[in-house]
Write an enzyme that holds these catalytic residues in place. Structure first.
Site, PDB file in Angstrom:
ATOM      1  N   LYS A  52      44.913   4.053  72.417  1.00  0.00           N
ATOM      2  CA  LYS A  52      44.717   4.032  71.110  1.00  0.00           C
ATOM      3  C   LYS A  52      45.191   2.747  70.560  1.00  0.00           C
ATOM      4  CE  LYS A  52      45.254   9.009  71.303  1.00  0.00           C
ATOM      5  NZ  LYS A  52      46.112  10.222  71.299  1.00  0.00           N
ATOM      6  N   GLN A  96      51.877  12.194  70.215  1.00  0.00           N
ATOM      7  CA  GLN A  96      50.923  12.342  71.344  1.00  0.00           C
ATOM      8  C   GLN A  96      51.551  13.616  71.977  1.00  0.00           C
ATOM      9  OE1 GLN A  96      48.316  10.380  72.775  1.00  0.00           O
ATOM     10  NE2 GLN A  96      48.450  12.139  74.125  1.00  0.00           N
ATOM     11  N   ASP A 119      44.811  13.495  63.483  1.00  0.00           N
ATOM     12  CA  ASP A 119      44.298  14.417  64.897  1.00  0.00           C
ATOM     13  C   ASP A 119      43.566  15.580  64.115  1.00  0.00           C
ATOM     14  OD1 ASP A 119      44.667  13.186  67.275  1.00  0.00           O
ATOM     15  OD2 ASP A 119      46.964  14.151  67.333  1.00  0.00           O
TER      16      ASP A 119
END
Length: 287
Positions: A52, A96, A119
């Protein structure tokens, strides 16, 4: 032989589009910033986080990195999220997953401001997807829609089967296919006669977490097969939930593992970051 859907090439095109958008926003004095939080040092999570960061560097998105120890209290994580929610220079916040066992993932996701939830996991964004309102869409299902469209695969009017019902892939994928005017069936481990159900699919999306579970007998000749799986076979070699060798001989189009869905997830995350920056800028003008 099936058309191989090249996720690497398509994701590169999307990242190039994002790079151009980030440049245009930057010229207007609107930088784009993503904050990434990792708790602990899970090796797979570290790989994902580094990927990322690389994508951010390529597209021109500023990335802020926060590493908390495995032993960190949930309150410490929630406090950090609260601070990032308040910062005007942070557009997107990503925690995460998975988190250590002593942390409540739902509580952590719900702590992220929905306008920064790149997300697409916050209940508010999930609800928006359900009723067709604007919001962030989870990156993997969004990436699959892009894979299909950019590979010239018609979705409208097609019979689609989603094998898997997770909150991250299965459920949002079904909703996105419905949004594209497909007829959608969600199948799972309790589905009776899975082979018969999946064998009806013009588009078959597989996210079971079981290596090479889907063989040729599950697939309608000419179907487009999207493999979301990321597994290891008996030789510890990376493979998907679909038996690629067997199915590619009968499918019309298929994604490989690796190089199919995986790269798309990060490309769509970059796209969501730009969307967040645009939304927040628009909000400032309207306030």
């Amino acid at each position: 032989m099936a058309q191989i859907i090249d996720g690497k090439a398509i994701s590169q095109t999307i990242k190039d589009e994002v790079k151009k958008e980030v440049q245009e926003l930057s010229e207007k004095g609107i930088p784009v910033t993503l904050a990434v939080i990792q708790v602990g040092e899970d090796p797979a999570s570290t790989v994902y986080v580094n990927n990322k960061k690389r994508a951010c560097a390529y597209t021109g998105i500023r990335s802020l990195s926060y590493n908390l120890p495995e032993s960190a209290a949930q309150e410490e994580l929630l406090s950090l999220i609260g601070q990032l929610n308040e910062r005007e220079d942070v557009n997107g916040i990503l925690v995460q997953l998975p988190l250590p066992g002593h942390m409540d993932e739902d509580a952590v996701i719900e702590a992220i401001c929905p306008r920064k939830d790149v997300d697409g996991f916050h209940p508010q964004n999930v609800g928006a997807l359900c009723i067709g309102k604007p919001g962030f869409v989870p990156c993997t299902p969004a990436g699959i829609i892009e894979l299909l469209k950019r590979s010239g695969i018609e979705i409208a009017g097609k019979e689609c089967v989603m094998i898997g019902r997770s909150n991250i892939v299965g459920k949002p994928m079904a909703l996105l296919l419905l949004r594209e005017n497909a007829t959608v069936t969600v199948a799972h481990s309790r589905t009776a006669d899975l082979k018969e159900v999946s064998g009806r699919a013009d588009i078959l999306v597989v996210a079971t977490g079981r290596a090479r579970m889907i063989t040729a007998e599950y697939v309608k000749p000419g179907a487009a097969v999207i493999d979301v799986g990321m597994d290891r076979d008996e030789n510890n070699k990376l493979c998907g939930d679909v038996d690629f060798e067997a199915v590619s001989g009968i499918a019309g189009a298929i994604t490989p593992v690796p190089g199919g869905v995986g790269p798309m997830t990060i490309a769509m995350l970059m796209k969501n970051c730009v969307q967040a920056a645009r939304m927040q800028e628009s909000g400032k003008k309207n306030s």
